[in-house]
Design a protein around this motif. Structure first.
Motif, PDB file in Angstrom:
ATOM      1  N   ASP A  19       0.835  -1.195   0.000  1.00  0.00           N
ATOM      2  CA  ASP A  19       0.000   0.000   0.000  1.00  0.00           C
ATOM      3  C   ASP A  19       0.879   1.258   0.000  1.00  0.00           C
ATOM      4  O   ASP A  19       1.739   1.412   0.874  1.00  0.00           O
ATOM      5  N   PRO A  20       0.689   2.164  -0.967  1.00  0.00           N
ATOM      6  CA  PRO A  20       1.598   3.320  -1.083  1.00  0.00           C
ATOM      7  C   PRO A  20       1.661   4.180   0.176  1.00  0.00           C
ATOM      8  O   PRO A  20       2.741   4.611   0.577  1.00  0.00           O
ATOM      9  N   LEU A  21       0.509   4.392   0.806  1.00  0.00           N
ATOM     10  CA  LEU A  21       0.501   5.236   2.000  1.00  0.00           C
ATOM     11  C   LEU A  21       1.292   4.569   3.130  1.00  0.00           C
ATOM     12  O   LEU A  21       2.144   5.201   3.778  1.00  0.00           O
ATOM     13  N   ALA A  22       1.014   3.288   3.335  1.00  0.00           N
ATOM     14  CA  ALA A  22       1.715   2.562   4.404  1.00  0.00           C
ATOM     15  C   ALA A  22       3.214   2.478   4.105  1.00  0.00           C
ATOM     16  O   ALA A  22       4.051   2.680   4.998  1.00  0.00           O
ATOM     17  N   ALA A  23       3.553   2.197   2.832  1.00  0.00           N
ATOM     18  CA  ALA A  23       4.974   2.116   2.454  1.00  0.00           C
ATOM     19  C   ALA A  23       5.638   3.480   2.654  1.00  0.00           C
ATOM     20  O   ALA A  23       6.790   3.560   3.116  1.00  0.00           O
ATOM     21  N   GLY A  24       4.901   4.545   2.329  1.00  0.00           N
ATOM     22  CA  GLY A  24       5.432   5.897   2.509  1.00  0.00           C
ATOM     23  C   GLY A  24       5.714   6.197   3.974  1.00  0.00           C
ATOM     24  O   GLY A  24       6.739   6.802   4.313  1.00  0.00           O
ATOM     25  N   VAL A  25       4.823   5.744   4.849  1.00  0.00           N
ATOM     26  CA  VAL A  25       5.015   5.977   6.286  1.00  0.00           C
ATOM     27  C   VAL A  25       6.251   5.217   6.786  1.00  0.00           C
ATOM     28  O   VAL A  25       7.046   5.745   7.578  1.00  0.00           O
ATOM     29  N   VAL A  26       6.432   3.989   6.291  1.00  0.00           N
ATOM     30  CA  VAL A  26       7.623   3.208   6.695  1.00  0.00           C
ATOM     31  C   VAL A  26       8.891   3.915   6.198  1.00  0.00           C
ATOM     32  O   VAL A  26       9.879   4.041   6.932  1.00  0.00           O
ATOM     33  N   CYS A  27       8.851   4.392   4.934  1.00  0.00           N
ATOM     34  CA  CYS A  27      10.013   5.119   4.378  1.00  0.00           C
ATOM     35  C   CYS A  27      10.326   6.340   5.232  1.00  0.00           C
ATOM     36  O   CYS A  27      11.488   6.613   5.561  1.00  0.00           O
ATOM     37  N   LEU A  28       9.279   7.074   5.588  1.00  0.00           N
ATOM     38  CA  LEU A  28       9.458   8.286   6.391  1.00  0.00           C
ATOM     39  C   LEU A  28      10.113   7.945   7.728  1.00  0.00           C
ATOM     40  O   LEU A  28      11.077   8.599   8.153  1.00  0.00           O
ATOM     41  N   ALA A  29       9.593   6.909   8.379  1.00  0.00           N
ATOM     42  CA  ALA A  29      10.154   6.497   9.674  1.00  0.00           C
ATOM     43  C   ALA A  29      11.615   6.083   9.512  1.00  0.00           C
ATOM     44  O   ALA A  29      12.471   6.417  10.337  1.00  0.00           O
ATOM     45  N   MET A  30      11.893   5.379   8.421  1.00  0.00           N
ATOM     46  CA  MET A  30      13.260   4.892   8.191  1.00  0.00           C
ATOM     47  C   MET A  30      14.213   6.077   7.961  1.00  0.00           C
ATOM     48  O   MET A  30      15.360   6.081   8.449  1.00  0.00           O
ATOM     49  N   VAL A  31      13.752   7.076   7.220  1.00  0.00           N
ATOM     50  CA  VAL A  31      14.599   8.255   6.964  1.00  0.00           C
ATOM     51  C   VAL A  31      14.830   9.017   8.268  1.00  0.00           C
ATOM     52  O   VAL A  31      15.937   9.522   8.517  1.00  0.00           O
ATOM     53  N   ILE A  32      13.805   9.068   9.109  1.00  0.00           N
ATOM     54  CA  ILE A  32      13.973   9.727  10.416  1.00  0.00           C
ATOM     55  C   ILE A  32      15.062   9.000  11.212  1.00  0.00           C
ATOM     56  O   ILE A  32      15.918   9.622  11.846  1.00  0.00           O
ATOM     57  N   ALA A  33      15.030   7.674  11.160  1.00  0.00           N
ATOM     58  CA  ALA A  33      16.057   6.896  11.875  1.00  0.00           C
ATOM     59  C   ALA A  33      17.447   7.215  11.340  1.00  0.00           C
ATOM     60  O   ALA A  33      18.404   7.380  12.106  1.00  0.00           O
ATOM     61  N   VAL A  34      17.552   7.320  10.015  1.00  0.00           N
ATOM     62  CA  VAL A  34      18.849   7.612   9.397  1.00  0.00           C
ATOM     63  C   VAL A  34      19.331   9.019   9.782  1.00  0.00           C
ATOM     64  O   VAL A  34      20.514   9.228  10.066  1.00  0.00           O
ATOM     65  N   GLY A  78      -2.697  -2.552   4.913  1.00  0.00           N
ATOM     66  CA  GLY A  78      -2.509  -1.099   4.824  1.00  0.00           C
ATOM     67  C   GLY A  78      -1.796  -0.573   6.046  1.00  0.00           C
ATOM     68  O   GLY A  78      -0.926  -1.248   6.610  1.00  0.00           O
ATOM     69  N   LEU A  79      -2.200   0.618   6.477  1.00  0.00           N
ATOM     70  CA  LEU A  79      -1.518   1.293   7.587  1.00  0.00           C
ATOM     71  C   LEU A  79      -1.470   0.457   8.864  1.00  0.00           C
ATOM     72  O   LEU A  79      -0.470   0.459   9.578  1.00  0.00           O
ATOM     73  N   ARG A  80      -2.568  -0.278   9.122  1.00  0.00           N
ATOM     74  CA  ARG A  80      -2.604  -1.097  10.343  1.00  0.00           C
ATOM     75  C   ARG A  80      -1.446  -2.104  10.377  1.00  0.00           C
ATOM     76  O   ARG A  80      -0.900  -2.400  11.437  1.00  0.00           O
ATOM     77  N   THR A  81      -1.091  -2.586   9.193  1.00  0.00           N
ATOM     78  CA  THR A  81      -0.037  -3.607   9.102  1.00  0.00           C
ATOM     79  C   THR A  81       1.308  -3.068   9.583  1.00  0.00           C
ATOM     80  O   THR A  81       2.142  -3.838  10.079  1.00  0.00           O
ATOM     81  N   VAL A  82       1.528  -1.771   9.417  1.00  0.00           N
ATOM     82  CA  VAL A  82       2.870  -1.228   9.704  1.00  0.00           C
ATOM     83  C   VAL A  82       2.938  -0.454  11.015  1.00  0.00           C
ATOM     84  O   VAL A  82       3.973   0.141  11.319  1.00  0.00           O
TER      85      VAL A  82
END
Lengths: 320, 389
Positions: free
Chosen positions: B272-287, B357-361
């Motif tokens: 899901d693009p929204l959920a994947a986007g949220v994971v990407c965002l979190a990952m970039v914050i970690a970096v 979707g979002l719930r999964t992540v």
């Protein structure tokens, strides 16, 4: 010859009171006080490690003094962040981005001082004209010569029209032509009403551009005044420079025993002497050198200057 | 404009002019993900040709042939009938078929007797999956046959007459060995290699942002730029913020572009693009937080390079960027849960295989943010020292 400051010293632009700075158990600046009038060029003269750079870093807000205070145009640089806009800092090393053009560097640094739009463009143009770099404004800095980089380094400190320009040894490593150009510019800033705090360990520079000079050594300001005032400390004494090869420390020690020689120190393959009557003691000095087996290359008797003052006050040569 | 934005904008401009940064941020992850996808392509869609020798031509052989031709196996095997055992052996050796099954003459008849004839499989050492599947099919068929024989024998012992044998055979033909419990992935869709290595490589190369940004900071410090900026009317922490902000923007853009290209060009499924986007965002914050920590920890550019390299390869190895997390030992799976990339890869795998979707992540994102928070606190404690002239 230096010009007189535009305003009286009773209305200083910069007032440093009893500055003290420790690094670990070493005191870098020890109870230093001085003031700077508007439009005045003030030189901090001293050898490397004397405390010049630490002092100006405190003035620029880059270091906080352990005690003492700095007032700039009536504002504390410690408590008032905006007061830093009054200062244009030109660091000793060329602090520019080599992969950006001159315009891009100036634009970035100007924006840090809240300049924008037409005003920023105008200031960039003005700073580049002032440093003769207009034609190279779109070239990357890494394509510049050393002298051009130095000039751009100064231009970056002028963008926001500071009231106080702080130059930390701006001519180190610069060729004579660029050095001359930089010193001329510094003189013009003072004439234009900008106060300049200038550090150097070159006595000639301090004599040439500064209205007043503070002599600093081992973190302490040991004397200050105009060139004339400082040289007056020496009275009628002369300076003797003896260029020689051999055991120069021994030559200096022999010379100190000569009647009339006040100070003797070694620096730059020479023995520097302060003497009551230079011409009168010169034969004894040459004889002393001869006794130690040193080979004298040249000898020069001069009127006292800031270098002689430094030698007189500290017992060491300025470039030792 | 805030000073941190100015510094970030300037850094991004420099970065886009630096070809090595573009290569590491965009080109390298795409190339490596594509190479890995190509290398493991067979794992996604395994299919082979099975040679079948029917020397029996009896009813039981027909039953086996009908199973092999069933539509449920058509995606896995293609059956090619061969004339003899020798022809089958030759075909296997020449890799014209990847395995073969030989039904011996008299097989059907022997099934009802006391000494049933065995089925033979011909396999190649060069194609173990085909050998395993062929053997499994044959074993499964023989097991069913044995169950049928046992049922009939039991019925005869219980008093059924031989006249009823045909009826009994018809009954047992409709029976099957009871269902067994089998281990299957939680997801309802298979995980494609590119759907794992796309995000894995994107995250791995995202980690290089740490060393690039830290190096940029220390170069600025050694050239006096940090000092020059520090003399301006800005707070020291804004300098560090500007640096990490540029890492944030570049990292997010890099992940976004790689997600788009791997999806469109290689058929990766990031979920899901929204959920994947949220994971990407979190990952970039970690970096970004890791970048700040490296800057805070190091005192020189060399130290920063060393610490960043340890962080990059340590996290990539432990988090599963080089191997499927599902294929590593349990202890490694547990260790991966201490890394943000381990959680991110788990999230992308779940998104890809479950279609959630979002719930999964939610859990992975919270875990990544918790990691980031801890790192950010450590970085904040060290930040003042870092921006000191």
């Amino acid at each position: 010859m230096a010009h007189e400051p535009a305003a009286a010293r009773s209305d200083p632009l910069l007032r440093c009171n009893s500055l003290v700075k420790w690094f670990g158990d070493r005191v870098a600046v020890d109870d230093v006080s001085f003031g700077l009038a508007r439009g005045e060029i003030y030189g901090l003269l001293g050898p490397n490690g004397a405390g010049k750079t630490t002092t100006i870093k405190m003035v620029c807000g880059l270091l906080q003094p352990d005690s003492g205070s700095i007032m700039l145009d009536g504002r504390s640089t410690k408590e008032d962040l905006a007061a830093r806009s009054l200062v244009g800092y030109v660091p000793q090393d060329v602090a520019l981005y080599p992969d950006l053009t001159a315009s891009e560097n100036l634009s970035f640094l100007g924006r840090l001082y809240r300049l924008s739009g037409g005003l920023l463009e105008e200031r960039i143009k003005e700073a580049l004209e002032l440093t003769d770099l207009t034609e190279r404004r779109h070239d990357r800095v890494d394509s510049y010569s050393g002298g051009m980089k130095r000039r751009l380094n100064i231009a970056a400190g002028l963008l926001h029209h500071p009231k106080l320009l702080v130059l930390d040894e701006p001519t180190v490593g610069v060729d004579p032509q660029s050095r001359h150009a930089i010193l001329e510019r510094v003189r013009s800033f003072g004439i234009g009403g900008v106060s300049v705090l200038y550090t150097t360990h070159y006595m000639e520079e301090a004599e040439r551009v500064c209205d007043r000079v503070g002599i600093i050594d081992h973190g302490r300001l040991i004397a200050e005044g105009t060139r004339r005032e400082l040289v007056a400390h020496l009275g009628e004494r002369d300076r003797i420079d003896l260029a020689a090869t051999g055991d120069l420390q021994r030559v200096a020690a022999e010379c100190r025993a000569i009647q009339g020689v006040v100070e003797a120190a070694v620096a730059d393959d020479s023995v520097h002497l302060i003497a009551d009557d230079g011409r009168h003691v010169l034969p004894a000095v040459l004889e002393a050198a001869n006794r130690t087996g040193a080979s004298v290359n040249s000898v020069e008797v001069k009127e006292a200057d800031l270098e002689a003052v430094f030698l007189h006050l500290t017992g060491t040569a300025l470039r030792e | 404009m805030p000073a941190s934005f100015l510094i970030a904008g300037k850094d991004l401009r420099q970065r886009l002019r630096d070809r090595s940064a573009v290569v590491i941020g965009l080109v390298a992850p795409l190339v490596i993900a594509a190479l890995m996808s190509f290398a493991f392509k067979g794992a996604d869609t395994f299919h082979y040709t099975l040679g079948l020798v029917d020397a029996d031509n009896g009813p039981v052989a027909s039953g086996l042939k009908s199973i092999l031709h069933d539509s449920s196996l058509s995606q896995l095997i293609t059956v090619r009938e061969l004339g003899s055992r020798e022809a089958a052996a030759s075909a296997v050796r020449a890799n014209r078929v990847q395995a073969a099954l030989v039904i011996p003459r008299g097989f059907s008849e022997s099934v009802t007797g006391q000494r049933p004839l065995p089925l033979s499989t011909l396999t190649s050492i060069n194609n173990q999956p085909a050998a395993g599947i062929t053997t499994a099919i044959a074993s499964s068929f023989v097991a069913q046959l044995n169950a049928n024989r046992l049922s009939i024998a039991t019925a005869l012992d219980a008093g059924a007459t031989t006249a009823q044998l045909a009826d009994l055979q018809a009954v047992v033909a409709g029976l099957h060995i009871p269902e067994q419990l089998v281990q299957r992935p939680v997801g309802s869709q298979p995980l494609k290699v590119i759907s794992y290595y796309g995000p894995a490589m994107a995250i791995f190369f995202l980690f290089f942002t740490i060393s690039y940004t830290a190096r940029s900071f220390f170069v600025d410090r050694s050239t006096g730029m940090i000092e020059r900026m520090g003399a301006a009317p800005i707070r020291p922490v804004e300098i560090l913020l500007g640096k990490v902000l540029s890492a944030f923007v570049f990292g997010l853009a890099s992940l976004g572009v790689i997600a788009l290209v791997t999806t469109l060009a290689f058929g990766a499924n990031w979920g899901d693009p929204l959920a994947a986007g949220v994971v990407c965002l979190a990952m970039v914050i970690a970096v970004v937080c890791l970048t700040a920590l490296v800057i805070g920890l190091a005192r020189t550019q060399r130290q920063a390079d060393g610490i960043a390299a340890a962080v990059v390869f340590g996290l990539a190895l432990l988090g599963g960027n080089f191997v499927f997390l599902s294929a590593v030992p349990d202890v490694m799976k547990r260790i991966a849960l201490f890394t943000p990339n381990g959680w991110a890869l788990r999230a992308f795998t779940d998104l890809s295989t479950t279609g959630g979707g979002l719930r999964t992540v939610v859990t992975p994102v919270l875990a990544i943010l918790a990691f980031s928070l801890i790192v950010a606190i450590l970085a904040a404690l060290l930040a003042r020292r870092a921006v000191k002239p």
